[in-house]
Motif scaffolding. Structure first.
Motif, PDB file in Angstrom:
ATOM      1  N   VAL A 235       0.663  -0.986   0.205  1.00 29.42           N
ATOM      2  CA  VAL A 235      -0.199   0.346   0.015  1.00 29.42           C
ATOM      3  C   VAL A 235       0.775   1.559  -0.115  1.00 29.42           C
ATOM      4  O   VAL A 235       0.448   2.252  -0.753  1.00 29.42           O
TER       5      VAL A 235
ATOM      6  N   ALA B 124       2.605   1.844  -3.720  1.00 37.86           N
ATOM      7  CA  ALA B 124       1.245   2.555  -4.710  1.00 37.86           C
ATOM      8  C   ALA B 124       0.845   3.300  -4.494  1.00 37.86           C
ATOM      9  O   ALA B 124       0.741   4.312  -5.735  1.00 37.86           O
ATOM     10  N   ALA B 125       1.501   4.987  -3.342  1.00 39.79           N
ATOM     11  CA  ALA B 125       0.833   5.735  -3.502  1.00 39.79           C
ATOM     12  C   ALA B 125       1.916   6.302  -4.085  1.00 39.79           C
ATOM     13  O   ALA B 125       1.881   7.392  -4.672  1.00 39.79           O
TER      14      ALA B 125
ATOM     15  N   CYS C 247       2.255   7.856  -9.114  1.00 39.81           N
ATOM     16  CA  CYS C 247       2.095   9.258 -10.029  1.00 39.81           C
ATOM     17  C   CYS C 247       2.614  10.731 -10.322  1.00 39.81           C
ATOM     18  O   CYS C 247       2.237  11.248  -9.941  1.00 39.81           O
TER      19      CYS C 247
ATOM     20  N   ASP D 142      -5.753  12.880 -11.987  1.00 37.47           N
ATOM     21  CA  ASP D 142      -6.736  11.493 -11.695  1.00 37.47           C
ATOM     22  C   ASP D 142      -6.892   9.941 -11.945  1.00 37.47           C
ATOM     23  O   ASP D 142      -6.828   9.525 -10.902  1.00 37.47           O
TER      24      ASP D 142
ATOM     25  N   GLN E  13      -3.817   8.393 -10.015  1.00 36.64           N
ATOM     26  CA  GLN E  13      -4.320   8.098  -8.474  1.00 36.64           C
ATOM     27  C   GLN E  13      -5.621   6.779  -8.592  1.00 36.64           C
ATOM     28  O   GLN E  13      -5.394   6.691  -7.894  1.00 36.64           O
ATOM     29  N   ALA E  14      -6.655   6.965  -9.252  1.00 35.86           N
ATOM     30  CA  ALA E  14      -7.291   6.373  -9.029  1.00 35.86           C
ATOM     31  C   ALA E  14      -7.672   4.751  -9.707  1.00 35.86           C
ATOM     32  O   ALA E  14      -7.277   3.642  -9.355  1.00 35.86           O
TER      33      ALA E  14
ATOM     34  N   THR F 106      -4.661   3.608  -9.569  1.00 36.88           N
ATOM     35  CA  THR F 106      -3.302   2.727  -8.465  1.00 36.88           C
ATOM     36  C   THR F 106      -4.160   2.479  -7.228  1.00 36.88           C
ATOM     37  O   THR F 106      -3.786   1.684  -6.354  1.00 36.88           O
ATOM     38  N   ALA F 107      -5.260   3.596  -7.168  1.00 34.34           N
ATOM     39  CA  ALA F 107      -6.058   2.647  -5.546  1.00 34.34           C
ATOM     40  C   ALA F 107      -6.764   1.473  -6.202  1.00 34.34           C
ATOM     41  O   ALA F 107      -7.519   0.696  -5.500  1.00 34.34           O
ATOM     42  N   VAL F 108      -7.227   1.510  -7.381  1.00 33.14           N
ATOM     43  CA  VAL F 108      -7.970   0.083  -7.879  1.00 33.14           C
ATOM     44  C   VAL F 108      -6.932  -1.006  -7.366  1.00 33.14           C
ATOM     45  O   VAL F 108      -7.020  -1.917  -7.324  1.00 33.14           O
TER      46      VAL F 108
ATOM     47  N   ALA G  88      -4.063  -1.040  -6.134  1.00 35.73           N
ATOM     48  CA  ALA G  88      -3.478  -1.218  -4.901  1.00 35.73           C
ATOM     49  C   ALA G  88      -4.716  -1.957  -4.140  1.00 35.73           C
ATOM     50  O   ALA G  88      -4.202  -2.908  -3.046  1.00 35.73           O
ATOM     51  N   GLY G  89      -5.855  -1.779  -4.041  1.00 35.11           N
ATOM     52  CA  GLY G  89      -6.722  -2.410  -3.840  1.00 35.11           C
ATOM     53  C   GLY G  89      -6.898  -4.593  -4.074  1.00 35.11           C
ATOM     54  O   GLY G  89      -7.326  -4.775  -3.074  1.00 35.11           O
TER      55      GLY G  89
END
Length: 97
Positions: free
Chosen positions: A42, A45-46, A49, A58, A61-62, A64-66, A68-69
């Protein structure tokens, strides 16, 4: 009259208590490794970008969040599978009292 050893008495060659302690520490070490794996995944993953601006930032980041999830979900699935295997192994290997 000779002493008959029952199954409840541990033999001197097989220290049951020591085996339980070893299994406990191996189990805890595996749990710590999985926890470190999730935290590091996690955290890494941040940082993906850098250099993006506006709508590209945007979307990055979206995504990357998906990603990482999904990665965390897979690690948790693997974690549960390993714990189930360890639990079954413990139940099979342990001595009956």
């Amino acid at each position: 009259m000779t002493h008959i050893q029952t199954q409840a008495e541990p033999t001197p060659e097989q220290p049951v208590k020591k085996q339980r302690h070893i299994f406990r520490w191996v189990f805890l070490a595996i749990q710590a490794l999985f926890l470190i794996w999730i935290i590091s995944g996690v955290g890494d993953a941040a940082d993906n970008c850098d250099g993006e601006v506006g709508q590209a930032l945007d979307m990055c980041q979206a995504g990357t969040a998906v990603g990482a999830g999904i990665g965390v979900a897979l690690v948790i699935f693997l974690w549960v599978a390993v714990d189930v295997i360890l639990g079954i192994t413990y139940l099979i290997v342990r001595k009956k009292r």
